[in-house]
Design a protein around this motif. Structure first.
Motif, PDB file in Angstrom:
ATOM      1  N   HIS A   1      -5.078 -60.967  -7.676  1.00  0.00           N
ATOM      2  CA  HIS A   1      -5.055 -62.331  -8.197  1.00  0.00           C
ATOM      3  C   HIS A   1      -4.384 -63.307  -7.229  1.00  0.00           C
ATOM      4  CE1 HIS A   1      -1.021 -61.067  -9.033  1.00  0.00           C
ATOM      5  NE2 HIS A   1      -0.706 -62.137  -9.719  1.00  0.00           N
ATOM      6  N   ARG A   2      -3.620 -62.758  -6.258  1.00  0.00           N
ATOM      7  CA  ARG A   2      -3.049 -63.581  -5.186  1.00  0.00           C
ATOM      8  C   ARG A   2      -3.347 -62.909  -3.853  1.00  0.00           C
ATOM      9  NH1 ARG A   2       2.021 -62.863  -7.549  1.00  0.00           N
ATOM     10  NH2 ARG A   2       2.700 -62.174  -5.466  1.00  0.00           N
ATOM     11  N   LEU A   3      -3.646 -63.715  -2.842  1.00  0.00           N
ATOM     12  CA  LEU A   3      -3.989 -63.152  -1.540  1.00  0.00           C
ATOM     13  C   LEU A   3      -2.825 -62.372  -0.945  1.00  0.00           C
ATOM     14  CD1 LEU A   3      -5.945 -62.771   0.798  1.00  0.00           C
ATOM     15  CD2 LEU A   3      -5.200 -64.988   1.700  1.00  0.00           C
ATOM     16  N   ASP A   4      -1.593 -62.871  -1.107  1.00  0.00           N
ATOM     17  CA  ASP A   4      -0.455 -62.166  -0.521  1.00  0.00           C
ATOM     18  C   ASP A   4      -0.293 -60.780  -1.115  1.00  0.00           C
ATOM     19  OD1 ASP A   4       0.317 -63.250  -2.981  1.00  0.00           O
ATOM     20  OD2 ASP A   4       2.405 -63.472  -2.399  1.00  0.00           O
ATOM     21  N   LEU A   5      -0.612 -60.614  -2.398  1.00  0.00           N
ATOM     22  CA  LEU A   5      -0.541 -59.287  -3.012  1.00  0.00           C
ATOM     23  C   LEU A   5      -1.650 -58.384  -2.477  1.00  0.00           C
ATOM     24  CD1 LEU A   5       0.789 -57.413  -5.086  1.00  0.00           C
ATOM     25  CD2 LEU A   5      -0.769 -58.341  -6.808  1.00  0.00           C
ATOM     26  N   ALA A   6      -2.846 -58.940  -2.314  1.00  0.00           N
ATOM     27  CA  ALA A   6      -3.954 -58.161  -1.753  1.00  0.00           C
ATOM     28  C   ALA A   6      -3.629 -57.707  -0.335  1.00  0.00           C
ATOM     29  CB  ALA A   6      -5.234 -58.989  -1.769  1.00  0.00           C
ATOM     30  N   VAL A   7      -3.029 -58.599   0.457  1.00  0.00           N
ATOM     31  CA  VAL A   7      -2.692 -58.274   1.839  1.00  0.00           C
ATOM     32  C   VAL A   7      -1.553 -57.263   1.899  1.00  0.00           C
ATOM     33  CG1 VAL A   7      -1.773 -59.231   4.001  1.00  0.00           C
ATOM     34  CG2 VAL A   7      -3.571 -60.445   2.760  1.00  0.00           C
TER      35      VAL A   7
ATOM     36  N   TRP B   1      -5.731 -57.930  11.899  1.00  0.00           N
ATOM     37  CA  TRP B   1      -4.553 -58.381  11.164  1.00  0.00           C
ATOM     38  C   TRP B   1      -4.547 -59.885  10.895  1.00  0.00           C
ATOM     39  CZ3 TRP B   1      -1.054 -55.256   8.870  1.00  0.00           C
ATOM     40  CH2 TRP B   1      -1.074 -53.899   9.224  1.00  0.00           C
ATOM     41  N   ALA B   2      -5.668 -60.574  11.072  1.00  0.00           N
ATOM     42  CA  ALA B   2      -5.734 -62.011  10.797  1.00  0.00           C
ATOM     43  C   ALA B   2      -5.608 -62.238   9.291  1.00  0.00           C
ATOM     44  CB  ALA B   2      -7.045 -62.588  11.323  1.00  0.00           C
ATOM     45  N   TYR B   3      -4.592 -62.982   8.884  1.00  0.00           N
ATOM     46  CA  TYR B   3      -4.315 -63.186   7.460  1.00  0.00           C
ATOM     47  C   TYR B   3      -5.514 -63.837   6.765  1.00  0.00           C
ATOM     48  CZ  TYR B   3      -1.648 -64.340   3.250  1.00  0.00           C
ATOM     49  OH  TYR B   3      -1.189 -64.424   1.953  1.00  0.00           O
ATOM     50  N   GLY B   4      -5.959 -63.220   5.690  1.00  0.00           N
ATOM     51  CA  GLY B   4      -7.125 -63.709   4.973  1.00  0.00           C
ATOM     52  C   GLY B   4      -8.423 -63.083   5.453  1.00  0.00           C
ATOM     53  N   ARG B   5      -8.385 -62.421   6.616  1.00  0.00           N
ATOM     54  CA  ARG B   5      -9.567 -61.732   7.145  1.00  0.00           C
ATOM     55  C   ARG B   5      -9.207 -60.302   7.552  1.00  0.00           C
ATOM     56  NH1 ARG B   5     -11.388 -63.235  11.636  1.00  0.00           N
ATOM     57  NH2 ARG B   5      -9.711 -64.592  12.372  1.00  0.00           N
ATOM     58  N   ASN B   6      -8.220 -59.738   6.894  1.00  0.00           N
ATOM     59  CA  ASN B   6      -7.769 -58.387   7.220  1.00  0.00           C
ATOM     60  C   ASN B   6      -8.888 -57.380   6.975  1.00  0.00           C
ATOM     61  OD1 ASN B   6      -5.386 -60.038   5.974  1.00  0.00           O
ATOM     62  ND2 ASN B   6      -4.437 -58.567   7.361  1.00  0.00           N
ATOM     63  N   SER B   7      -9.041 -56.460   7.910  1.00  0.00           N
ATOM     64  CA  SER B   7     -10.041 -55.403   7.738  1.00  0.00           C
ATOM     65  C   SER B   7      -9.691 -54.250   8.661  1.00  0.00           C
ATOM     66  CB  SER B   7     -11.456 -55.915   8.056  1.00  0.00           C
ATOM     67  OG  SER B   7     -11.567 -56.257   9.422  1.00  0.00           O
ATOM     68  N   ILE B   8     -10.239 -53.086   8.367  1.00  0.00           N
ATOM     69  CA  ILE B   8     -10.081 -51.927   9.233  1.00  0.00           C
ATOM     70  C   ILE B   8     -11.358 -51.099   9.147  1.00  0.00           C
ATOM     71  CG2 ILE B   8      -8.987 -50.480   7.469  1.00  0.00           C
ATOM     72  CD1 ILE B   8      -7.213 -49.351   9.740  1.00  0.00           C
ATOM     73  N   LYS B   9     -11.767 -50.563  10.289  1.00  0.00           N
ATOM     74  CA  LYS B   9     -12.998 -49.776  10.358  1.00  0.00           C
ATOM     75  C   LYS B   9     -12.674 -48.377  10.833  1.00  0.00           C
ATOM     76  CE  LYS B   9     -17.720 -49.971  12.194  1.00  0.00           C
ATOM     77  NZ  LYS B   9     -18.662 -50.710  13.039  1.00  0.00           N
TER      78      LYS B   9
END
Length: 212
Positions: free
Chosen positions: A34-40, A60-68
């Motif tokens: 429900h909040r981006l900071d919690l998701a991150v 590690w770009a905040y709001g675009r975090n991903s890992i493959k």
């Protein structure tokens, strides 16, 4: 709260992205809250371990975090109606569903799984309020399926005291806190029960829905 929801999410996500992907093929995972900071924060906890163990690098770009890992990828998104647009997700993880609105869930997230053969949307949350329309609807559907003993593709599990039990007694607190005796001490909840914010205590510590 503090009963292991985040640990369970990390275990499911880590297994799905690694072991399950070897069996099922490339997987696309989306996690949100429900909040981006919690998701991150989930990403910040788990990504370093995945980087170390699987020799990969995270974005590690905040709001675009991903890992493959291999051909499987995990994306972290804010809970907005546009969150899943353009994606086809095998696994969706929603943390603190009580704060996610119906449009985000029904239009932004669930339709991304239509083309998948065996997708899973796993939603976790503390009890909500009267404003938690999406969570209330799914919870009521799960309770109805249990009452009718019908087979559905929805699984509902809830730690909360039975309605006939006085919510301010320790027996009710035990129903709502499966981590008691492990990571939680009953004395902690006894102190919380003395808070002047009774509604807040009932929602966060006894897992009961409140009016506001």
């Amino acid at each position: 709260r503090q009963n292991g929801k985040t640990v369970a999410l990390k275990a499911l996500l880590g297994w799905w992205l690694t072991e399950y992907a070897l069996e099922a093929g490339p997987q696309t995972i989306l996690s949100t809250a429900h909040r981006l900071d919690l998701a991150v924060s989930l990403f910040q906890d788990l990504a370093p371990l995945l980087e170390e163990k699987f020799n990969t690098r995270a974005t590690w770009a905040y709001g675009r975090n991903s890992i493959k890992i291999g051909d499987s990828v995990w994306h972290v998104k804010a809970a907005r109606p546009s969150a899943g647009h353009g994606m086809s997700c095998d696994l969706i993880l929603v943390d603190e569903l009580f704060g996610v609105d119906s449009e985000t869930l029904d239009i932004g997230l669930l339709p991304t799984q239509r083309a998948k053969l065996n997708p899973l949307c796993s939603m976790w949350s503390t009890a909500g309020t009267e404003e938690s329309a999406a969570m209330m609807r799914w919870r009521e559907q799960g309770i109805r399926a249990i009452d009718e003993q019908s087979n559905t593709n929805l699984y509902l599990a809830e730690y909360s005291p039975p309605p006939e039990l006085e919510p301010m007694c320790e027996a009710a607190w035990e129903y709502a806190n499966p981590a008691l005796g492990h990571t939680l001490d009953i004395r902690t909840i006894q102190r919380e029960a003395k808070s002047p914010n009774r509604a807040g205590f009932l929602r966060s510590s006894v897992n009961l829905w409140v009016q506001s």
